[in-house]
Design an enzyme around this catalytic site. Structure first.
Site, PDB file in Angstrom:
ATOM      1  N   GLY A  68       0.827  -1.221   0.000  1.00  0.00           N
ATOM      2  CA  GLY A  68       0.000   0.000   0.000  1.00  0.00           C
ATOM      3  C   GLY A  68       0.849   1.253   0.000  1.00  0.00           C
ATOM      4  O   GLY A  68       1.914   1.277   0.599  1.00  0.00           O
ATOM      5  N   ASP A  96      -0.130   1.866   9.312  1.00  0.00           N
ATOM      6  CA  ASP A  96      -0.587   1.135  10.506  1.00  0.00           C
ATOM      7  C   ASP A  96       0.505   0.942  11.551  1.00  0.00           C
ATOM      8  O   ASP A  96       0.225   0.497  12.668  1.00  0.00           O
ATOM      9  CB  ASP A  96      -1.111  -0.257  10.112  1.00  0.00           C
ATOM     10  CG  ASP A  96      -2.419  -0.177   9.357  1.00  0.00           C
ATOM     11  OD1 ASP A  96      -3.056   0.887   9.389  1.00  0.00           O
ATOM     12  OD2 ASP A  96      -2.798  -1.177   8.723  1.00  0.00           O
ATOM     13  N   ARG A 151      -6.125  -2.483  10.320  1.00  0.00           N
ATOM     14  CA  ARG A 151      -6.764  -3.797  10.166  1.00  0.00           C
ATOM     15  C   ARG A 151      -6.387  -4.722  11.314  1.00  0.00           C
ATOM     16  O   ARG A 151      -7.209  -5.455  11.834  1.00  0.00           O
ATOM     17  CB  ARG A 151      -6.332  -4.440   8.842  1.00  0.00           C
ATOM     18  CG  ARG A 151      -7.419  -4.427   7.796  1.00  0.00           C
ATOM     19  CD  ARG A 151      -6.909  -5.033   6.530  1.00  0.00           C
ATOM     20  NE  ARG A 151      -5.525  -4.662   6.313  1.00  0.00           N
ATOM     21  CZ  ARG A 151      -4.854  -4.823   5.190  1.00  0.00           C
ATOM     22  NH1 ARG A 151      -5.434  -5.368   4.169  1.00  0.00           N
ATOM     23  NH2 ARG A 151      -3.595  -4.455   5.067  1.00  0.00           N
ATOM     24  N   ARG A 166       0.306  -4.815  -5.345  1.00  0.00           N
ATOM     25  CA  ARG A 166       0.416  -6.108  -4.669  1.00  0.00           C
ATOM     26  C   ARG A 166       0.546  -7.143  -5.777  1.00  0.00           C
ATOM     27  O   ARG A 166      -0.067  -7.002  -6.828  1.00  0.00           O
ATOM     28  CB  ARG A 166      -0.804  -6.337  -3.779  1.00  0.00           C
ATOM     29  CG  ARG A 166      -0.851  -5.321  -2.642  1.00  0.00           C
ATOM     30  CD  ARG A 166      -1.797  -5.712  -1.535  1.00  0.00           C
ATOM     31  NE  ARG A 166      -1.496  -4.963  -0.314  1.00  0.00           N
ATOM     32  CZ  ARG A 166      -2.019  -3.771  -0.021  1.00  0.00           C
ATOM     33  NH1 ARG A 166      -2.875  -3.205  -0.843  1.00  0.00           N
ATOM     34  NH2 ARG A 166      -1.686  -3.147   1.097  1.00  0.00           N
ATOM     35  N   ASP A 172       5.173  -5.116   6.205  1.00  0.00           N
ATOM     36  CA  ASP A 172       5.691  -6.415   6.687  1.00  0.00           C
ATOM     37  C   ASP A 172       5.576  -7.497   5.626  1.00  0.00           C
ATOM     38  O   ASP A 172       6.459  -8.350   5.506  1.00  0.00           O
ATOM     39  CB  ASP A 172       4.990  -6.830   7.994  1.00  0.00           C
ATOM     40  CG  ASP A 172       3.529  -7.161   7.774  1.00  0.00           C
ATOM     41  OD1 ASP A 172       2.775  -6.282   7.325  1.00  0.00           O
ATOM     42  OD2 ASP A 172       3.146  -8.318   8.039  1.00  0.00           O
ATOM     43  N   ASP A 202       2.682  -1.330  11.814  1.00  0.00           N
ATOM     44  CA  ASP A 202       2.652  -2.700  12.337  1.00  0.00           C
ATOM     45  C   ASP A 202       3.828  -3.552  11.856  1.00  0.00           C
ATOM     46  O   ASP A 202       3.677  -4.747  11.624  1.00  0.00           O
ATOM     47  CB  ASP A 202       1.311  -3.375  11.989  1.00  0.00           C
ATOM     48  CG  ASP A 202       1.043  -3.418  10.491  1.00  0.00           C
ATOM     49  OD1 ASP A 202       1.836  -2.842   9.724  1.00  0.00           O
ATOM     50  OD2 ASP A 202       0.039  -4.025  10.090  1.00  0.00           O
ATOM     51  N   THR A 210       4.405   1.900   6.490  1.00  0.00           N
ATOM     52  CA  THR A 210       3.008   1.500   6.660  1.00  0.00           C
ATOM     53  C   THR A 210       2.325   2.524   7.544  1.00  0.00           C
ATOM     54  O   THR A 210       2.889   2.926   8.561  1.00  0.00           O
ATOM     55  CB  THR A 210       2.846   0.110   7.319  1.00  0.00           C
ATOM     56  OG1 THR A 210       1.563   0.052   7.964  1.00  0.00           O
ATOM     57  CG2 THR A 210       3.865  -0.166   8.377  1.00  0.00           C
TER      58      THR A 210
HETATM   59  P1  ADP Z   1       2.620  -4.606   2.688  1.00  0.00           P
HETATM   60  O1  ADP Z   1       4.000  -4.799   2.201  1.00  0.00           O
HETATM   61  O2  ADP Z   1       2.187  -3.184   2.601  1.00  0.00           O
HETATM   62  O3  ADP Z   1       2.418  -5.243   4.064  1.00  0.00           O
HETATM   63  P2  ADP Z   1       1.261  -6.857   1.461  1.00  0.00           P
HETATM   64  O4  ADP Z   1       1.210  -7.639   2.723  1.00  0.00           O
HETATM   65  O5  ADP Z   1       0.039  -6.840   0.607  1.00  0.00           O
HETATM   66  O6  ADP Z   1       1.623  -5.329   1.690  1.00  0.00           O
HETATM   67  O7  ADP Z   1       2.502  -7.409   0.599  1.00  0.00           O
HETATM   68  C1  ADP Z   1       2.853  -6.796  -0.633  1.00  0.00           C
HETATM   69  C2  ADP Z   1       3.369  -7.831  -1.572  1.00  0.00           C
HETATM   70  O8  ADP Z   1       4.515  -8.484  -1.009  1.00  0.00           O
HETATM   71  C3  ADP Z   1       2.400  -8.967  -1.873  1.00  0.00           C
HETATM   72  O9  ADP Z   1       1.449  -8.628  -2.850  1.00  0.00           O
HETATM   73  C4  ADP Z   1       3.354 -10.038  -2.364  1.00  0.00           C
HETATM   74  O10 ADP Z   1       3.712  -9.805  -3.715  1.00  0.00           O
HETATM   75  C5  ADP Z   1       4.589  -9.814  -1.505  1.00  0.00           C
HETATM   76  N1  ADP Z   1       4.573 -10.754  -0.367  1.00  0.00           N
HETATM   77  C6  ADP Z   1       3.921 -10.657   0.802  1.00  0.00           C
HETATM   78  N2  ADP Z   1       4.125 -11.737   1.584  1.00  0.00           N
HETATM   79  C7  ADP Z   1       4.931 -12.556   0.853  1.00  0.00           C
HETATM   80  C8  ADP Z   1       5.505 -13.852   1.073  1.00  0.00           C
HETATM   81  N3  ADP Z   1       5.297 -14.520   2.218  1.00  0.00           N
HETATM   82  N4  ADP Z   1       6.264 -14.378   0.092  1.00  0.00           N
HETATM   83  C9  ADP Z   1       6.497 -13.716  -1.048  1.00  0.00           C
HETATM   84  N5  ADP Z   1       5.986 -12.516  -1.322  1.00  0.00           N
HETATM   85  C10 ADP Z   1       5.221 -11.920  -0.388  1.00  0.00           C
END
Ligand code: ADP
Length: 323
Positions: free
Chosen positions: A12, A129, A173, A73, A104, A131, A127
Site C-alpha cells: 500500500g 498502521d 486492520r 500487490r 511487513d 505494524d 506503513t
Molecule cells: P505490505 O508490504 O504493505 O504489508 P502486502 O502484505 O500486501 O503489503 O505485501 C505486498 C506484496 O509483497 C504482496 O502482494 C506479495 O507480492 C509480496 N509478499 C507478501 N508476503 C509474501 C511472502 N510470504 N512471500 C512472497 N511474497 C510476499
C-alpha cells in the site's frame, strides 16, 4: 559499493515514499552508484519494468504523497516461479543489491527472495498502521495519524455545535496505532482497538456520565479491525444505549493514506533512505533499517514480522487518565 542498485516500493502507498526515494537516489549518486527504479512493485520486477532514477527524477517529489514508482500487490511474486523471473531480470541488469520499501508483507517476501537468489536486500519499513516489528515507527504513520487527528478535530466542531455523538472509524486492520494515537491526540471519549476486547458496560457508563454531565459532544474512535466490527456496529450498539440521540458515523478510509508527508515522515524517510544505501556499501547481509529509541538499528530481514500495539503500563495509564 555496488555500481548499480535497484529500488522498489511495494504494498500500500503511504506519504513519505517519495522522500525516501529522493534520499536513496541522492545517497547513491554521492557514492557513484546508479539507481534503477522498479515500477509497479513486485509485478514490475517480474515484468522487468526498470527506469534509471537520477537527481532530476527525484527533484521536487519530497512533498508529494504516493510513490512516483507506483506500487502494487503481486500474486505472482508469492510463487517461486515469479521470484525466479524477477531474479533473472535483476541479473540481466547486473544487479545483486536492492532496497525494498514496503510493509511487513513486502519485507517478508524480500527476505525469501534474497535467500533464494543470493541477493543483498535492505528493507525500509513503510506503513500507516505502524505494524512492522523491530522499529518504533514506519514511514507514513505520522502523516496518517495527523490526518486522522485533523479529521477528528473537524468532526468535533460539528459534534460540539449540535451536541451530538459521533463514531469515527480510522484505519488499522490488525493494529490500533492510528486509533490510539489520533484518538488520544483528538481527546476522544472512547478508543476501540484490536488489541483489547471492548468492555461495553464500562464504555457506555463513561459515555452516559459525560453526556449527562455536559450534554456536549461525544466522540468514539474505532480502528477498522476492532473486534466490534467497525463504526457501523459500534453505532448500532450505542444507538440502543442512547435511543434519543442521533449518532453520526464517519469512516475516514483512504484519505488517511494520501497527502503531503509531515516533516517527521520526510525526515524519517530521509534517514532510512540514506542508511539503506550506506548499508549496501558495508555488508552483504540483508537487513531492515528501523528506528529504536531515536537511533537507527538494523535487524536481519528474515526476523521481520507483523507487530501489534503493546499496551504497556504507560499506554494503559494514558488511556485510564485521558479517556
Ligand atoms: P505490505 O508490504 O504493505 O504489508 P502486502 O502484505 O500486501 O503489503 O505485501 C505486498 C506484496 O509483497 C504482496 O502482494 C506479495 O507480492 C509480496 N509478499 C507478501 N508476503 C509474501 C511472502 N510470504 N512471500 C512472497 N511474497 C510476499
Amino acid at each position: 559499493m555496488p555500481k548499480k542498485i535497484a529500488v522498489i516500493t511495494s504494498g500500500g502507498d503511504v506519504p513519505g515514499l517519495n522522500a525516501c526515494l529522493r534520499a536513496i537516489v541522492h545517497t547513491a549518486t554521492h557514492e557513484h552508484c546508479e539507481v534503477l527504479g522498479v515500477e509497479h512493485g513486485y509485478d514490475g520486477l517480474i515484468a522487468g519494468e526498470f527506469s534509471v532514477l537520477t537527481l532530476a527524477s527525484v527533484r521536487d517529489i519530497v512533498r508529494r504523497g504516493g510513490t512516483v514508482l507506483r506500487s502494487a500487490r503481486s500474486n505472482a511474486f508469492m510463487t517461486p516461479a515469479g521470484r525466479a523471473q524477477a531474479a533473472a531480470n535483476l541479473k540481466a541488469q547486473n544487479i545483486s543489491h536492492m532496497v525494498v520499501v514496503g510493509g511487513d508483507g513486502s519485507l517478508r517476501g524480500a527476505a525469501i527472495f534474497g535467500r533464494e537468489h543470493d541477493l543483498t536486500i535492505v528493507g525500509v519499513p513503510k506503513t500507516i498502521d505502524n505494524d512492522v516489528s523491530h522499529t518504533d515507527t514506519c514511514i507514513g504513520y505520522d502523516t496518517a495519524t495527523n490526518t486522522a487527528m485533523d479529521a477528528i478535530d473537524r468532526i468535533r466542531d460539528t459534534a460540539d455545535s449540535h451536541e451530538r455523538i459521533y463514531v469515527i472509524e480510522v484505519m488499522g486492520r490488525d493494529s490500533g496505532y492510528i486509533a490510539f494515537a489520533a484518538g488520544l491526540a483528538g481527546a476522544a471519549d472512547g478508543i476501540l482497538i484490536p488489541e483489547t476486547t471492548t468492555d461495553w458496560a464500562s464504555l457506555t457508563r463513561v459515555l452516559k456520565e459525560r453526556h449527562r454531565g455536559h450534554k456536549g459532544s461525544l466522540l468514539v474512535v474505532v480502528a477498522e479491525g476492532d473486534e466490534s466490527g467497525g463504526a457501523i456496529n459500534v453505532t448500532q450498539h450505542l444507538a440502543a444505549e442512547f435511543p434519543d440521540e442521533k449518532i453520526g458515523i464517519c469512516v475516514l478510509g483512504h484519505i488517511q493514506r494520501g497527502g503531503a508527508p509531515t516533516a517527521a515522515d520526510r525526515l524519517l524517510a530521509a534517514r532510512f533512505g540514506v542508511a539503506a544505501v550506506m548499508r549496501l556499501r558495508e555488508t552483504i547481509d540483508s537487513a531492515m533499517v528501523g528506528l529504536q529509541g531515536n537511533a537507527l538499528a538494523f535487524t536481519p530481514l528474515g526476523d521481520i514480522q507483523r507487530k501489534h500495539l503493546e499496551l504497556n503500563a504507560e499506554r494503559k495509564q494514558l488511556l485510564q487518565m485521558l479517556l
